[in-house]
Design an enzyme around this catalytic site. Structure first.
Site, PDB file in Angstrom:
ATOM      1  N   TRP A 228     -44.433  53.421  82.337  1.00  0.00           N
ATOM      2  CA  TRP A 228     -45.472  52.189  82.192  1.00  0.00           C
ATOM      3  C   TRP A 228     -45.572  51.532  83.865  1.00  0.00           C
ATOM      4  CZ3 TRP A 228     -45.346  46.934  83.170  1.00  0.00           C
ATOM      5  CH2 TRP A 228     -46.494  46.061  82.818  1.00  0.00           C
ATOM      6  N   GLY A 247     -48.510  53.471  77.252  1.00  0.00           N
ATOM      7  CA  GLY A 247     -47.592  52.443  76.380  1.00  0.00           C
ATOM      8  C   GLY A 247     -48.099  51.054  76.433  1.00  0.00           C
ATOM      9  N   ASP A 248     -48.904  50.806  77.351  1.00  0.00           N
ATOM     10  CA  ASP A 248     -49.604  49.422  77.720  1.00  0.00           C
ATOM     11  C   ASP A 248     -50.161  48.778  76.237  1.00  0.00           C
ATOM     12  OD1 ASP A 248     -50.075  47.236  79.829  1.00  0.00           O
ATOM     13  OD2 ASP A 248     -52.001  47.668  78.646  1.00  0.00           O
ATOM     14  N   VAL A 249     -49.510  47.896  75.924  1.00  0.00           N
ATOM     15  CA  VAL A 249     -49.982  46.999  74.585  1.00  0.00           C
ATOM     16  C   VAL A 249     -51.417  46.514  74.811  1.00  0.00           C
ATOM     17  CG1 VAL A 249     -49.674  45.269  72.933  1.00  0.00           C
ATOM     18  CG2 VAL A 249     -47.648  46.501  74.018  1.00  0.00           C
ATOM     19  N   LEU A 251     -53.720  47.677  76.681  1.00  0.00           N
ATOM     20  CA  LEU A 251     -54.762  49.031  76.457  1.00  0.00           C
ATOM     21  C   LEU A 251     -55.004  49.374  75.126  1.00  0.00           C
ATOM     22  CD1 LEU A 251     -56.038  51.296  77.894  1.00  0.00           C
ATOM     23  CD2 LEU A 251     -53.942  52.504  77.996  1.00  0.00           C
TER      24      LEU A 251
END
Length: 293
Positions: A228, A247-249, A251
């Site tokens: 990330w 993995g970006d929340v 996104l």
DNA sequence: TCCCAGGGGCATC
DNA sequence: GATGCCCATGGG
């Protein structure tokens, strides 16, 4: 006094960029008042305070003590910061092909992927932001900047530069713990600073590397930099607009809202979507973040 | 109280 | 290579 004028490229909205820079967070590396952006930069070894505003489809930059010899360096910085040279038309054409995403081409028209030109800052910022809410992340950044960064004062107010690797490299984790950095985050940031100091990481070399995966390997070799963080730094600081911070929340939340994806969508589903936006993957991420507001 | 935030390292199997 | 646990704190 130095005054610079930069006529807007097509599909450029200073307002949209300002919106991003002024999202109700406690930002310490620039300030915005009445549509005017203030930013401290180091130009050829001198600290300069830039006053930046838009008028008549032109970006105006005023630098009180600036010299004419500094014009091109300042222009270059702004072009990188606002991804000035990119033609967004192809991106908007791709957006139109997706019924769920098409609205973004109009709603955020002219929004540029606002960069973090300083790679050290980008890496530190993404490490700071790992696994904590953004409000707290900005608090940590402010403490780091105000305690270890240089500044210039104007109107009784300090304007800060992000601390140099040289400064941070001398610290010990115990120096950052009082500022509520976890021991781990402190170690990571100091380690990254030391990697810059020992020239294990050289930004100018990384920027010349054409193989994105080679860059990814170098970045993830740093302790504290996983997928990330590396992908985030690549899209925000190394101008690699094919980079996606998997993995970006944020996104995932955006894709859940806009396209009804699962809260934790499978990798294949994400890759299938981004495959529709070759060369514009990072822009799609950035616009999806924008849609969360 | 509990869970989640713009994750990553590490141990373990 | 997959899984589980830890890190630290604030906000809902």
């Amino acid at each position: 006094m130095l005054s610079i004028e930069m006529p807007f490229p097509s599909l450029f909205s200073f307002q949209e960029c300002l919106w991003f820079l002024d999202r109700n967070y406690d930002e310490c590396l620039h300030s915005i008042q009445d549509q005017v952006l203030w930013k401290c930069l180091e130009i050829r070894g001198q600290k300069r305070l830039l006053k930046i505003f838009a008028q008549d489809q032109t970006l105006h930059v005023v630098v009180r003590e600036g010299l004419h010899s500094e014009v091109s360096a300042i222009e270059d910085y702004l072009k990188i910061w606002f991804d000035w040279e990119r033609n967004l038309a192809p991106f908007y054409e791709l957006l139109q092909k997706d019924a769920d995403l098409a609205f973004m081409a109009k709603a955020y028209r002219g929004l540029r992927l606002v960069a973090i030109p300083d790679l050290f800052e980008a890496l530190c910022w993404s490490v700071i932001g790992q696994q904590i809410n953004l409000t707290f992340a900005y608090k940590l950044k402010r403490r780091l900047v105000e305690n270890f960064g240089e500044s210039v004062s104007f109107d009784q107010k300090p304007f800060y530069l992000f601390p140099s690797p040289a400064r941070i490299a001398t610290l010990k984790p115990e120096d950052l713990r009082p500022f509520q950095f976890s021991g781990r985050k402190a170690e990571y940031i100091i380690g990254i600073a030391q990697a810059f100091e020992t020239r294990k990481i050289v930004p100018s070399v990384l920027r010349q590397e054409v193989d994105a995966e080679a860059i990814f390997q170098q970045l993830t070799a740093l302790r504290g930099v996983g997928e990330w963080t590396a992908r985030y730094a690549m899209m925000k600081s190394l101008d690699i607009k094919t980079s996606v911070p998997y993995g970006d929340v944020g996104l995932y939340n955006a894709l859940h809202q806009v396209k009804g994806f699962d809260k934790r969508p499978p990798r294949e589903q994400l890759e299938a979507l981004f495959a529709q936006f070759p060369g514009w993957e990072s822009y799609l991420v950035f616009y999806l973040w924008r849609s969360l507001a």
